[in-house]
Design an enzyme around this catalytic site. Structure first.
Site, PDB file in Angstrom:
ATOM      1  N   ARG A   8       5.344   1.784   4.604  1.00  0.00           N
ATOM      2  CA  ARG A   8       4.013   1.380   5.058  1.00  0.00           C
ATOM      3  C   ARG A   8       3.331   0.563   3.982  1.00  0.00           C
ATOM      4  NH1 ARG A   8      -0.979   2.076   4.067  1.00  0.00           N
ATOM      5  NH2 ARG A   8      -0.718   3.819   2.631  1.00  0.00           N
ATOM      6  N   VAL A   9       2.754  -0.568   4.380  1.00  0.00           N
ATOM      7  CA  VAL A   9       1.874  -1.340   3.490  1.00  0.00           C
ATOM      8  C   VAL A   9       0.540  -1.493   4.208  1.00  0.00           C
ATOM      9  CG1 VAL A   9       3.639  -2.580   2.170  1.00  0.00           C
ATOM     10  CG2 VAL A   9       2.871  -3.515   4.345  1.00  0.00           C
ATOM     11  N   SER A  10      -0.527  -1.695   3.431  1.00  0.00           N
ATOM     12  CA  SER A  10      -1.875  -1.694   4.011  1.00  0.00           C
ATOM     13  C   SER A  10      -2.240  -2.965   4.765  1.00  0.00           C
ATOM     14  CB  SER A  10      -2.909  -1.465   2.910  1.00  0.00           C
ATOM     15  OG  SER A  10      -2.666  -0.214   2.317  1.00  0.00           O
ATOM     16  N   THR A  11      -1.725  -4.101   4.313  1.00  0.00           N
ATOM     17  CA  THR A  11      -2.137  -5.355   4.960  1.00  0.00           C
ATOM     18  C   THR A  11      -0.922  -6.176   5.363  1.00  0.00           C
ATOM     19  OG1 THR A  11      -2.186  -6.584   2.882  1.00  0.00           O
ATOM     20  CG2 THR A  11      -4.221  -5.466   3.518  1.00  0.00           C
ATOM     21  N   GLN A  14       0.764  -8.004   2.465  1.00  0.00           N
ATOM     22  CA  GLN A  14       1.471  -7.265   1.425  1.00  0.00           C
ATOM     23  C   GLN A  14       2.975  -7.331   1.630  1.00  0.00           C
ATOM     24  OE1 GLN A  14      -0.848  -3.548   1.289  1.00  0.00           O
ATOM     25  NE2 GLN A  14       0.030  -3.262  -0.721  1.00  0.00           N
TER      26      GLN A  14
END
Length: 198
Positions: A8-11, A14
């Protein structure tokens, strides 16, 4: 039974490369580009992972760090407990530990995860508090200008700022109603909906 990886990455911008270094070891990789504040079970790829767990496809899940599962210690421990009940070994790469040993919960793992989860939660609250204090100081000095034109809010900040809009959309209300209740433009509501659906 397969070994899989959850990333998982936030944006959207990313890069997931750092978390994908050992990609060849896995039968399947699930990549969510979403805020950590969105519950694991409500994320697009995480939902696919859970569906695969229910069909018996998954035996082992790897994640780079425990905060990939959630922002709050409750969310993290809930998911760890779910994996344990399904007999799935969770491996957290940055601490090099499995959640299960010989199909039994690893007591050291649970203790370390609780500590790390609490530290991550405290760090986030401290960061938000420092940010708030910084704004207060700047306002007192008369130097606070608000958000600079062109700077971007993170998905988290948007969802936090427009909680009433998030609530309306989750309840299945129309974009216009959410816009009216949230006191914001239709464009903002569409952006929030996009974040929630991503």
């Amino acid at each position: 039974m397969s070994k899989v990886k959850y990333i998982r990455v936030s944006t959207l911008e990313q890069n997931t490369g750092r978390q994908e270094v050992n990609a060849k070891e896995f039968s399947k990789i699930y990549i969510d580009k979403t805020s950590g504040s969105i519950q694991f079970t409500e994320r697009k790829e995480a939902s696919k992972l859970i569906a695969d767990i229910e069909t018996g496809f998954v035996s082992e899940i790897h994640i780079s760090s425990i905060d990939r599962l959630g922002r709050s210690i409750i969310d993290i421990l809930t998911m760890v407990e779910y994996f344990n009940q399904k007999g799935i070994r969770l491996f957290v790469e940055n601490i090099g530990m499995f959640s299960l040993i010989d199909n039994k919960p690893n007591p050291s793992f649970k203790m370390i995860i609780s500590v790390l989860g609490n530290v991550a939660e405290m760090e986030r609250l401290n960061m938000l508090e420092r940010q708030r204090q910084g704004i207060e100081v700047a306002k007192a000095k008369g130097t606070y200008k608000g958000r600079l034109y062109g700077t971007r809010m993170t998905d988290d900040e948007i969802l936090n700022k427009y909680k009433s809009v998030v609530r309306e959309l989750k309840n299945g209300e129309s974009l216009r109603r959410a816009s009216k209740i949230g006191g914001c433009s239709l464009g903002t509501v569409q952006k929030i909906q996009k974040i929630l659906l991503s």
